[in-house]
Design an enzyme around this catalytic site. Structure first.
Site, PDB file in Angstrom:
ATOM      1  N   ILE A  13      17.997  31.623 -28.057  1.00 36.75           N
ATOM      2  CA  ILE A  13      18.305  32.038 -26.679  1.00 36.75           C
ATOM      3  C   ILE A  13      17.025  32.083 -25.843  1.00 36.75           C
ATOM      4  N   THR A  38       8.766  33.040 -37.020  1.00 34.89           N
ATOM      5  CA  THR A  38       9.448  33.247 -38.306  1.00 34.89           C
ATOM      6  C   THR A  38      10.262  31.979 -38.584  1.00 34.89           C
ATOM      7  N   GLU A  88      15.043  39.885 -35.589  1.00 28.41           N
ATOM      8  CA  GLU A  88      15.749  39.271 -36.706  1.00 28.41           C
ATOM      9  C   GLU A  88      17.208  39.314 -36.281  1.00 28.41           C
ATOM     10  N   THR A 131      23.359  43.242 -28.104  1.00 32.43           N
ATOM     11  CA  THR A 131      24.516  42.523 -28.645  1.00 32.43           C
ATOM     12  C   THR A 131      25.780  43.382 -28.585  1.00 32.43           C
ATOM     13  N   ASP A 132      26.921  42.718 -28.583  1.00 31.70           N
ATOM     14  CA  ASP A 132      28.185  43.473 -28.634  1.00 31.70           C
ATOM     15  C   ASP A 132      28.411  44.089 -30.019  1.00 31.70           C
ATOM     16  N   GLU A 133      27.651  43.617 -31.034  1.00 33.62           N
ATOM     17  CA  GLU A 133      27.866  44.128 -32.401  1.00 33.62           C
ATOM     18  C   GLU A 133      27.548  45.610 -32.520  1.00 33.62           C
ATOM     19  N   TYR A 156      21.822  44.766 -39.370  1.00 34.64           N
ATOM     20  CA  TYR A 156      21.391  44.108 -38.129  1.00 34.64           C
ATOM     21  C   TYR A 156      21.842  44.902 -36.913  1.00 34.64           C
ATOM     22  N   LYS A 160      19.675  46.979 -34.017  1.00 34.90           N
ATOM     23  CA  LYS A 160      19.748  46.695 -32.566  1.00 34.90           C
ATOM     24  C   LYS A 160      20.172  47.958 -31.818  1.00 34.90           C
ATOM     25  N   ASN A 185      28.843  36.397 -28.844  1.00 35.87           N
ATOM     26  CA  ASN A 185      28.257  35.287 -29.622  1.00 35.87           C
ATOM     27  C   ASN A 185      27.880  34.108 -28.747  1.00 35.87           C
ATOM     28  N   ARG A 220      35.748  36.216 -32.488  1.00 32.61           N
ATOM     29  CA  ARG A 220      34.522  36.386 -31.704  1.00 32.61           C
ATOM     30  C   ARG A 220      34.793  35.886 -30.290  1.00 32.61           C
ATOM     31  N   ASP A 287      34.420  36.953 -48.499  1.00 32.30           N
ATOM     32  CA  ASP A 287      34.145  37.528 -47.177  1.00 32.30           C
ATOM     33  C   ASP A 287      32.762  38.192 -47.133  1.00 32.30           C
ATOM     34  N   HIS A 291      32.407  43.033 -42.733  1.00 29.44           N
ATOM     35  CA  HIS A 291      32.659  42.017 -41.700  1.00 29.44           C
ATOM     36  C   HIS A 291      33.507  42.572 -40.540  1.00 29.44           C
TER      37      HIS A 291
HETATM   38  P1  NAD Z   1      16.771  33.693 -33.123  1.00 24.65           P
HETATM   39  O1  NAD Z   1      16.800  34.230 -34.509  1.00 24.65           O
HETATM   40  O2  NAD Z   1      17.176  32.294 -32.867  1.00 24.65           O
HETATM   41  O3  NAD Z   1      15.296  33.867 -32.513  1.00 24.65           O
HETATM   42  C1  NAD Z   1      14.526  35.017 -32.707  1.00 24.65           C
HETATM   43  C2  NAD Z   1      13.089  34.692 -32.321  1.00 24.65           C
HETATM   44  O4  NAD Z   1      12.303  35.892 -32.460  1.00 24.65           O
HETATM   45  C3  NAD Z   1      12.441  33.629 -33.204  1.00 24.65           C
HETATM   46  O5  NAD Z   1      11.726  32.696 -32.411  1.00 24.65           O
HETATM   47  C4  NAD Z   1      11.492  34.423 -34.086  1.00 24.65           C
HETATM   48  O6  NAD Z   1      10.355  33.674 -34.510  1.00 24.65           O
HETATM   49  C5  NAD Z   1      11.114  35.556 -33.148  1.00 24.65           C
HETATM   50  N1  NAD Z   1      10.650  36.751 -33.873  1.00 24.65           N
HETATM   51  C6  NAD Z   1      11.257  37.343 -34.944  1.00 24.65           C
HETATM   52  N2  NAD Z   1      10.519  38.375 -35.358  1.00 24.65           N
HETATM   53  C7  NAD Z   1       9.451  38.466 -34.522  1.00 24.65           C
HETATM   54  C8  NAD Z   1       8.342  39.338 -34.445  1.00 24.65           C
HETATM   55  N3  NAD Z   1       8.175  40.341 -35.325  1.00 24.65           N
HETATM   56  N4  NAD Z   1       7.425  39.151 -33.463  1.00 24.65           N
HETATM   57  C9  NAD Z   1       7.581  38.139 -32.573  1.00 24.65           C
HETATM   58  N5  NAD Z   1       8.598  37.255 -32.617  1.00 24.65           N
HETATM   59  C10 NAD Z   1       9.519  37.422 -33.593  1.00 24.65           C
HETATM   60  O7  NAD Z   1      17.631  34.708 -32.262  1.00 24.65           O
HETATM   61  P2  NAD Z   1      18.578  34.436 -30.997  1.00 24.65           P
HETATM   62  O8  NAD Z   1      19.909  34.055 -31.488  1.00 24.65           O
HETATM   63  O9  NAD Z   1      17.853  33.590 -30.036  1.00 24.65           O
HETATM   64  O10 NAD Z   1      18.678  35.931 -30.450  1.00 24.65           O
HETATM   65  C11 NAD Z   1      17.756  36.419 -29.469  1.00 24.65           C
HETATM   66  C12 NAD Z   1      18.110  37.839 -29.113  1.00 24.65           C
HETATM   67  O11 NAD Z   1      19.451  37.892 -28.625  1.00 24.65           O
HETATM   68  C13 NAD Z   1      18.068  38.822 -30.287  1.00 24.65           C
HETATM   69  O12 NAD Z   1      17.548  40.036 -29.818  1.00 24.65           O
HETATM   70  C14 NAD Z   1      19.526  38.981 -30.704  1.00 24.65           C
HETATM   71  O13 NAD Z   1      19.752  40.243 -31.269  1.00 24.65           O
HETATM   72  C15 NAD Z   1      20.211  38.849 -29.353  1.00 24.65           C
HETATM   73  N6  NAD Z   1      21.586  38.349 -29.397  1.00 24.65           N
HETATM   74  C16 NAD Z   1      21.868  37.143 -29.960  1.00 24.65           C
HETATM   75  C17 NAD Z   1      23.179  36.655 -29.923  1.00 24.65           C
HETATM   76  C18 NAD Z   1      23.552  35.326 -30.526  1.00 24.65           C
HETATM   77  O14 NAD Z   1      24.738  34.999 -30.534  1.00 24.65           O
HETATM   78  N7  NAD Z   1      22.620  34.520 -31.013  1.00 24.65           N
HETATM   79  C19 NAD Z   1      24.181  37.406 -29.314  1.00 24.65           C
HETATM   80  C20 NAD Z   1      23.856  38.678 -28.779  1.00 24.65           C
HETATM   81  C21 NAD Z   1      22.541  39.106 -28.793  1.00 24.65           C
HETATM   82  O1  DAU Z   2      28.220  39.051 -31.393  1.00 21.15           O
HETATM   83  C1  DAU Z   2      26.861  38.781 -31.165  1.00 21.15           C
HETATM   84  C2  DAU Z   2      26.182  38.395 -32.456  1.00 21.15           C
HETATM   85  O2  DAU Z   2      26.637  37.086 -32.776  1.00 21.15           O
HETATM   86  C3  DAU Z   2      24.658  38.428 -32.371  1.00 21.15           C
HETATM   87  O3  DAU Z   2      24.237  39.737 -32.125  1.00 21.15           O
HETATM   88  C4  DAU Z   2      24.014  37.896 -33.648  1.00 21.15           C
HETATM   89  O4  DAU Z   2      22.613  37.809 -33.481  1.00 21.15           O
HETATM   90  C5  DAU Z   2      24.576  36.513 -33.930  1.00 21.15           C
HETATM   91  O5  DAU Z   2      24.065  36.049 -35.173  1.00 21.15           O
HETATM   92  C6  DAU Z   2      26.096  36.544 -33.962  1.00 21.15           C
HETATM   93  O6  DAU Z   2      26.554  37.321 -35.111  1.00 21.15           O
HETATM   94  P1  DAU Z   2      27.803  36.857 -35.980  1.00 21.15           P
HETATM   95  O7  DAU Z   2      27.724  37.473 -37.300  1.00 21.15           O
HETATM   96  O8  DAU Z   2      29.079  37.041 -35.220  1.00 21.15           O
HETATM   97  O9  DAU Z   2      27.503  35.263 -36.027  1.00 21.15           O
HETATM   98  P2  DAU Z   2      27.635  34.196 -37.196  1.00 21.15           P
HETATM   99  O10 DAU Z   2      27.413  32.863 -36.568  1.00 21.15           O
HETATM  100  O11 DAU Z   2      26.814  34.538 -38.388  1.00 21.15           O
HETATM  101  O12 DAU Z   2      29.162  34.319 -37.598  1.00 21.15           O
HETATM  102  C7  DAU Z   2      30.207  34.140 -36.654  1.00 21.15           C
HETATM  103  C8  DAU Z   2      31.514  34.397 -37.369  1.00 21.15           C
HETATM  104  O13 DAU Z   2      31.730  33.331 -38.320  1.00 21.15           O
HETATM  105  C9  DAU Z   2      31.531  35.672 -38.192  1.00 21.15           C
HETATM  106  O14 DAU Z   2      32.822  36.239 -38.131  1.00 21.15           O
HETATM  107  C10 DAU Z   2      31.217  35.211 -39.613  1.00 21.15           C
HETATM  108  C11 DAU Z   2      31.822  33.829 -39.668  1.00 21.15           C
HETATM  109  N1  DAU Z   2      31.123  32.834 -40.513  1.00 21.15           N
HETATM  110  C12 DAU Z   2      29.796  32.662 -40.358  1.00 21.15           C
HETATM  111  C13 DAU Z   2      29.098  31.736 -41.115  1.00 21.15           C
HETATM  112  C14 DAU Z   2      27.600  31.552 -40.959  1.00 21.15           C
HETATM  113  C15 DAU Z   2      31.849  32.078 -41.415  1.00 21.15           C
HETATM  114  O15 DAU Z   2      33.082  32.221 -41.533  1.00 21.15           O
HETATM  115  N2  DAU Z   2      31.183  31.134 -42.162  1.00 21.15           N
HETATM  116  C16 DAU Z   2      29.830  30.953 -42.071  1.00 21.15           C
HETATM  117  O16 DAU Z   2      29.263  30.094 -42.806  1.00 21.15           O
END
Ligand code: NAD
Ligand code: DAU
Length: 352
Positions: A13, A38, A88, A131-133, A156, A160, A185, A220, A287, A291
């Site tokens: 993001i 990372t 993370e 996050t909504d989680e 996780y 958060k 998500n 989701r 599962d 979850h």
């Molecule tokens: P990502 O895992 O793709 O990226 C995380 C980044 O943070 C990476 O570039 C990593 O190198 C960096 N990082 C990790 N630890 C660090 C540290 N100690 N110091 C400096 N940098 C560090 O994550 P993302 O999916 O881009 O998520 C970004 C943010 O959005 C997070 O805070 C996550 O909780 C939040 N978020 C993500 C989602 C989603 O669906 N991906 C949804 C809701 C909220």
């Molecule tokens: O809701 C926001 C969150 O969405 C963020 O805060 C997290 O950073 C982001 O990773 C994401 O979390 P989820 O656990 O929802 O995402 P993930 O892609 O891991 O999984 C989405 C859904 O799919 C979840 O219900 C688990 C399921 N899943 C996931 C994987 C990786 C599977 O069924 N099979 C899989 O292999």
């Protein structure tokens, strides 16, 4: 907002947000991207930015857990705005190894808040990406609002939630100008293929198994990443300080339907690569512990106060996403082969 610290800008993001800020938005200041690189941080994501925006974009390889390094960055670049993505982020990893989640998500956020407090005189905004989680799991009906109590279920989401509470407390106690966004998500370009949608796209392309957890009926709410970026920037510019905003995609879907959708689009867009319908690769597996069954977001506040709505439907966003992974094979190959990790180690040393 002149000097904006974006943490975690080499992740999924953060990358999309920096690209949006510099390429599309009306932000006129400078971005200082701090990332520890990372496994989820990929410097190739923003390879072109240092040349294209040489006077407005700087990358700093640093870890938010290191207060001394972060303090130098705050002072050297006279940081007045923070947009905090670094975390993370993968639930499955937090189940097998929660330590890094506590250190980065909680202690790292605490470090940034302390530095923001020290630089209070010039600080305009600390924006926390959440996050909504943190709200836990829903039944069949209803949606999370900003007033839903926090009930995190995984290491996780608990980490958060803890960091969100610190951000809120720094506003209440020290009057730090903060905003928080809780989004659903995300999916779209540059997402690391451990998350559901990119994992399924790449496995489907390569003819590998498509593992669906449990009965596949977990729900989701999917948000196209550029829509998330426009929401964050709107909140940063116009959101009330001390306020939380929910961000959602108005696209609730069961996991099994998402995976079927990916299969059908890959069949359509990459027909020549594999002849069999990809749905045949789907299999149900054990599962995930704890979850969450269903997430849904009510973003009435964001819509009402700031006029934001998502532009992409699930269909249009998914089409863009599948096409991006098909058109960016070099990025995919570098991630799949681990080439980006060897490049980082050469550049920054073996311990990275
Ligand atoms: P990502 O895992 O793709 O990226 C995380 C980044 O943070 C990476 O570039 C990593 O190198 C960096 N990082 C990790 N630890 C660090 C540290 N100690 N110091 C400096 N940098 C560090 O994550 P993302 O999916 O881009 O998520 C970004 C943010 O959005 C997070 O805070 C996550 O909780 C939040 N978020 C993500 C989602 C989603 O669906 N991906 C949804 C809701 C909220
Ligand atoms: O809701 C926001 C969150 O969405 C963020 O805060 C997290 O950073 C982001 O990773 C994401 O979390 P989820 O656990 O929802 O995402 P993930 O892609 O891991 O999984 C989405 C859904 O799919 C979840 O219900 C688990 C399921 N899943 C996931 C994987 C990786 C599977 O069924 N099979 C899989 O292999």
């Amino acid at each position: 907002m002149k000097n904006m610290l974006v943490t975690g800008g080499c992740g999924f993001i953060g990358t999309n947000f920096i690209r949006y800020l510099l390429e599309e938005s009306d932000f006129e200041g400078r971005v200082i991207n701090v990332d520890a690189l990372t496994y989820a941080g990929n410097p190739f994501n923003l390879e072109d930015m240092e040349q294209r925006f040489s006077d407005r974009y700087t990358f700093m390889h640093a870890d938010i857990r290191n207060r001394g390094d972060m303090s130098r960055i705050f002072n050297d670049y006279e940081i007045d705005t923070v947009c905090h993505f670094a975390a993370e982020s993968h639930v499955d990893r937090s189940i097998s190894g929660p330590d890094a989640f506590i250190q980065t998500n909680i202690v790292g956020t605490f470090n940034l808040l302390e530095l923001a407090r020290e630089g209070r005189d010039r600080l305009e905004l600390f924006h926390q990406i959440s996050t909504d989680e943190v709200f836990g799991s829903l039944g069949r009906d209803g949606a999370f609002t900003e007033d839903t109590p926090y009930r995190p279920n995984s290491p996780y989401s608990a980490s958060k939630a803890a960091s969100d509470h610190l951000v809120r407390a720094y506003h209440k106690t020290y009057d730090l100008p903060v905003t928080i966004s809780n989004c659903s998500n995300n999916y779209g370009p540059y997402q690391f293929p451990e998350k559901l949608i990119p994992l399924m796209i790449l496995n489907a392309l390569e003819g590998r198994p498509l593992p669906v957890y449990g009965d596949g009926l977990h729900v989701r709410d999917w948000l196209y990443v550029r829509d998330h970026c426009t929401a964050v920037w709107a909140i940063m510019k116009q959101g009330k300080r001390g306020m939380t905003y929910n961000v959602g995609g108005a696209s609730e879907m069961e996991n099994i339907r998402i995976v079927e959708m990916v299969c059908d689009m890959v069949d359509e867009l990459a027909a020549s690569r594999l002849d069999n319908p990809r749905r045949g690769l789907i299999g149900f597996v054990k599962d995930r512990p704890g979850h969450d069954r269903r997430y849904a977001i009510d973003f009435t506040r964001l819509k009402g106060e700031l006029g934001w709505t998502p532009e992409e439907s699930l269909e249009s966003g998914m089409r863009k996403t599948v096409s991006w992974y098909l058109d960016n094979r070099e990025w995919v190959d570098r991630v799949r082969s681990g080439e980006y990790r060897s490049w980082i180690r050469k550049q920054y040393g073996e311990e990275v």
